[in-house]
Scaffold this active site. Structure first.
Site, PDB file in Angstrom:
ATOM      1  N   ASP A  56       0.837  -1.204   0.000  1.00 24.28           N
ATOM      2  CA  ASP A  56       0.000   0.000   0.000  1.00 24.28           C
ATOM      3  C   ASP A  56       0.874   1.258   0.000  1.00 24.28           C
ATOM      4  O   ASP A  56       1.787   1.399   0.814  1.00 24.28           O
ATOM      5  CB  ASP A  56      -0.887  -0.015   1.244  1.00 24.28           C
ATOM      6  CG  ASP A  56      -2.110   0.863   1.103  1.00 24.28           C
ATOM      7  OD1 ASP A  56      -1.970   2.008   0.635  1.00 24.28           O
ATOM      8  OD2 ASP A  56      -3.204   0.410   1.479  1.00 24.28           O
ATOM      9  N   THR A  92      -7.103   4.027  -1.554  1.00 28.05           N
ATOM     10  CA  THR A  92      -6.838   2.607  -1.343  1.00 28.05           C
ATOM     11  C   THR A  92      -7.941   1.660  -1.804  1.00 28.05           C
ATOM     12  O   THR A  92      -7.701   0.771  -2.631  1.00 28.05           O
ATOM     13  CB  THR A  92      -6.540   2.361   0.147  1.00 28.05           C
ATOM     14  OG1 THR A  92      -5.371   3.101   0.500  1.00 28.05           O
ATOM     15  CG2 THR A  92      -6.309   0.883   0.434  1.00 28.05           C
ATOM     16  N   ASN A 113     -12.960   5.589  -0.435  1.00 24.39           N
ATOM     17  CA  ASN A 113     -12.803   4.803   0.797  1.00 24.39           C
ATOM     18  C   ASN A 113     -14.066   4.862   1.654  1.00 24.39           C
ATOM     19  O   ASN A 113     -14.385   3.917   2.371  1.00 24.39           O
ATOM     20  CB  ASN A 113     -11.612   5.308   1.606  1.00 24.39           C
ATOM     21  CG  ASN A 113     -10.279   4.922   0.998  1.00 24.39           C
ATOM     22  OD1 ASN A 113     -10.182   3.961   0.222  1.00 24.39           O
ATOM     23  ND2 ASN A 113      -9.236   5.659   1.340  1.00 24.39           N
ATOM     24  N   LYS A 131     -19.988  -3.629   6.713  1.00 23.05           N
ATOM     25  CA  LYS A 131     -20.164  -3.208   5.319  1.00 23.05           C
ATOM     26  C   LYS A 131     -19.080  -3.843   4.435  1.00 23.05           C
ATOM     27  O   LYS A 131     -19.365  -4.330   3.330  1.00 23.05           O
ATOM     28  CB  LYS A 131     -20.107  -1.688   5.211  1.00 23.05           C
ATOM     29  CG  LYS A 131     -21.108  -0.941   6.102  1.00 23.05           C
ATOM     30  CD  LYS A 131     -22.526  -1.069   5.621  1.00 23.05           C
ATOM     31  CE  LYS A 131     -23.509  -0.393   6.579  1.00 23.05           C
ATOM     32  NZ  LYS A 131     -23.351   1.061   6.637  1.00 23.05           N
ATOM     33  N   TYR A 177      -9.419  -8.871   7.632  1.00 19.14           N
ATOM     34  CA  TYR A 177      -8.266  -7.973   7.753  1.00 19.14           C
ATOM     35  C   TYR A 177      -7.898  -7.693   9.203  1.00 19.14           C
ATOM     36  O   TYR A 177      -8.743  -7.386  10.045  1.00 19.14           O
ATOM     37  CB  TYR A 177      -8.523  -6.644   7.044  1.00 19.14           C
ATOM     38  CG  TYR A 177      -7.297  -5.762   7.092  1.00 19.14           C
ATOM     39  CD1 TYR A 177      -6.184  -6.083   6.326  1.00 19.14           C
ATOM     40  CD2 TYR A 177      -7.227  -4.668   7.952  1.00 19.14           C
ATOM     41  CE1 TYR A 177      -5.038  -5.307   6.387  1.00 19.14           C
ATOM     42  CE2 TYR A 177      -6.079  -3.899   8.018  1.00 19.14           C
ATOM     43  CZ  TYR A 177      -4.982  -4.223   7.233  1.00 19.14           C
ATOM     44  OH  TYR A 177      -3.840  -3.474   7.307  1.00 19.14           O
ATOM     45  N   ASP A 213       2.417   2.803   3.262  1.00 21.60           N
ATOM     46  CA  ASP A 213       1.351   3.805   3.317  1.00 21.60           C
ATOM     47  C   ASP A 213       1.271   4.483   4.681  1.00 21.60           C
ATOM     48  O   ASP A 213       1.181   5.710   4.768  1.00 21.60           O
ATOM     49  CB  ASP A 213       0.016   3.148   2.975  1.00 21.60           C
ATOM     50  CG  ASP A 213      -1.134   4.148   2.909  1.00 21.60           C
ATOM     51  OD1 ASP A 213      -1.171   4.925   1.941  1.00 21.60           O
ATOM     52  OD2 ASP A 213      -1.967   4.163   3.813  1.00 21.60           O
ATOM     53  N   HIS A 217       1.876   8.551   5.327  1.00 19.61           N
ATOM     54  CA  HIS A 217       0.871   9.464   5.870  1.00 19.61           C
ATOM     55  C   HIS A 217       1.376  10.200   7.107  1.00 19.61           C
ATOM     56  O   HIS A 217       1.217  11.413   7.244  1.00 19.61           O
ATOM     57  CB  HIS A 217      -0.396   8.694   6.244  1.00 19.61           C
ATOM     58  CG  HIS A 217      -1.302   8.399   5.098  1.00 19.61           C
ATOM     59  ND1 HIS A 217      -1.875   9.389   4.319  1.00 19.61           N
ATOM     60  CD2 HIS A 217      -1.748   7.227   4.594  1.00 19.61           C
ATOM     61  CE1 HIS A 217      -2.630   8.840   3.386  1.00 19.61           C
ATOM     62  NE2 HIS A 217      -2.568   7.525   3.535  1.00 19.61           N
ATOM     63  N   ASP A 258      -1.334   0.456  -4.848  1.00 19.86           N
ATOM     64  CA  ASP A 258      -2.611   1.058  -5.193  1.00 19.86           C
ATOM     65  C   ASP A 258      -2.490   2.508  -5.622  1.00 19.86           C
ATOM     66  O   ASP A 258      -3.296   3.014  -6.399  1.00 19.86           O
ATOM     67  CB  ASP A 258      -3.590   0.939  -4.019  1.00 19.86           C
ATOM     68  CG  ASP A 258      -2.959   1.349  -2.686  1.00 19.86           C
ATOM     69  OD1 ASP A 258      -1.736   1.595  -2.634  1.00 19.86           O
ATOM     70  OD2 ASP A 258      -3.694   1.395  -1.679  1.00 19.86           O
ATOM     71  N   HIS A 361      -2.615  11.118  -0.564  1.00 17.54           N
ATOM     72  CA  HIS A 361      -2.844  10.666  -1.934  1.00 17.54           C
ATOM     73  C   HIS A 361      -4.311  10.925  -2.235  1.00 17.54           C
ATOM     74  O   HIS A 361      -5.059  11.374  -1.374  1.00 17.54           O
ATOM     75  CB  HIS A 361      -2.473   9.187  -2.102  1.00 17.54           C
ATOM     76  CG  HIS A 361      -3.075   8.294  -1.059  1.00 17.54           C
ATOM     77  ND1 HIS A 361      -4.342   7.785  -1.148  1.00 17.54           N
ATOM     78  CD2 HIS A 361      -2.574   7.837   0.121  1.00 17.54           C
ATOM     79  CE1 HIS A 361      -4.600   7.039  -0.104  1.00 17.54           C
ATOM     80  NE2 HIS A 361      -3.545   7.058   0.713  1.00 17.54           N
TER      81      HIS A 361
END
Length: 425
Positions: A56, A92, A113, A131, A177, A213, A217, A258, A361
């Protein structure tokens, strides 16, 4: 939502090859999920293997800039792209899902996202597990669904959508995840999968890494912490490829990201324009896009006109007038999830009510090169020592279906002709 677990019998049979150490933990989110039943047909058992790896936020120039020596050496034996161009918005969830469906975000439905679905009157968010694991939110046919539908076993060590029952299908082996599983455990799990009997062995494996990633950030794309994260990814890929090599299987590796990462103006963020009344609009996104869904359609044009008058450091669009290059207009929006009005900041500006973070990003990848992602590939299917120009990430899907000999079952945006030249005949 129903989860498909293996029966007790299957767990006992495969205890030694299905990452048994994970079952001993008390954390249910580190348990491997096994869908009982699917097997490779005899025809599929003879097919190649693909491990699709994503790091990522691994910007297109990180490997060269920060000395990812293993990645550079491995990909020099195969294919190196100048860069890979993410879809808009360059964030992402949309882009990971584009990579495995061959569709632009507006077509597969993960338009950001976080987004709002008018028909459902619900928000989807990457942080909302119920979700994320609900297959009805996802359009397209992900690679693992396509494989399983054609009786080829697939496995996922994380990927956007792999936890969900998309079209009623999940990978035969997958994980919900979590960041509680170490890179060594992830690698061992892949090896365990590749040591399964031929009828149970996955020919498609997705493998996701959350760095660099996070570091980008928090610390910015040029920070020592980001450099260290790039080097750790590089070391992980080396350990993975060495372990896979020991299996003796003809495995092809595709290493992607990504999106990229860029530094922004932290001292002068753009506040929410005064013309926007939060009571009149649902606003599911901010940062590199403000997405406005009007509660009353009569408010759309008056607010749009006010925003055009005060437009500064950002562009404001009605949904129907979004630039064609974004593939994000009304006519593109198959699930009606794009806002009625979009505010897109001009790099290096971002929308924020407080001091922004170090790295961002989401910007237009056709304008901001820092948004570009990485594409490297190596293995028996690929030509050696080949360098190619930048290309859009929608083309990865048909590349993988070509390698695995899978028949595409619906129209996608990607074209197999774009990358077919990197494959051996």
């Amino acid at each position: 939502m129903r989860l498909y677990f293996s029966s007790l019998v299957n767990r006992l049979i495969f205890a030694f090859v299905l990452a048994a150490p994970f079952y001993s933990t008390a954390q249910t989110d580190t348990l491997q999920q096994v869908v009982p039943g699917p097997q490779n047909t005899k025809a599929q058992q003879g097919k190649p293997y693909v491990i699709l790896i994503s790091a990522d936020g691994f910007r297109y120039d990180y490997a060269q800039k920060y000395g990812a020596t293993n990645l550079l050496a491995l990909s020099s034996q195969g294919v190196q792209a100048e860069s890979m161009i993410p879809s808009f918005p360059s964030v992402t969830f949309p882009n990971h899902y584009t990579l495995v469906t061959g569709m632009y975000p507006s077509h597969h439905g993960l338009v950001n996202n976080s987004f709002y679905d008018k028909q459902r009157a619900e928000r989807y968010s990457m942080g909302a597990k119920e979700k994320v694991r609900d297959g009805s939110w996802y359009g397209g046919t992900p690679l693992w669904v396509l494989a399983e539908q054609q009786q080829m076993v697939a496995a996922s060590m994380f990927w956007v959508g792999s936890e969900a029952d998309i079209k009623g299908v999940r990978p035969s082996y997958y994980y919900n995840y979590t960041e509680k599983i170490s890179s060594e455990q992830k690698i061992q799990t892949v090896i365990n999968w590749l040591k399964l009997p031929e009828e149970k062995r996955p020919h498609l494996i997705t493998f996701y890494l959350s760095e660099p990633d996070h570091a980008g950030h928090v610390y910015g794309p040029d920070a020592a912490q980001t450099i260290a994260a790039v080097k750790e990814v590089d070391a992980t890929i080396y350990r993975l490829t060495e372990a896979v090599k020991a299996t003796g299987l003809p495995v092809n590796f595709i290493f992607v990201s990504d999106h990229g990462m860029t530094a922004v103006d932290r001292e002068n963020p753009i506040g929410l324009p005064a013309a926007i009344d939060p009571d009149k609009f649902i606003i599911p996104t901010s940062g590199t896009m403000v997405d406005l869904h009007a509660k009353n359609k009569a408010d759309i044009i008056p607010v749009y006109k006010q925003l055009k008058v005060t437009e500064k450091d950002y562009k404001v669009y009605l949904k129907k007038n979004v630039p064609r290059k974004y593939n994000y207009r009304s006519k593109d929006d198959r699930m009606n999830r794009i806002g009625d009005i979009l505010l897109v900041p001009e790099w290096p500006k971002v929308f924020s009510q407080r001091k922004p973070g170090m790295g961002y990003h989401g910007f237009d990848p056709k304008v901001v090169k820092d948004m570009h992602a990485t594409f490297y590939a190596w293995g028996p299917a690929f030509k050696s020592g080949m360098k190619i120009k930048s290309f859009e990430n929608i083309h990865v899907y048909p590349l993988i279906t070509e390698i695995l000999g899978l028949q595409q079952t619906e129209k996608v945006d990607g074209n197999k002709k774009v990358l077919k030249g990197i494959l051996k005949k």
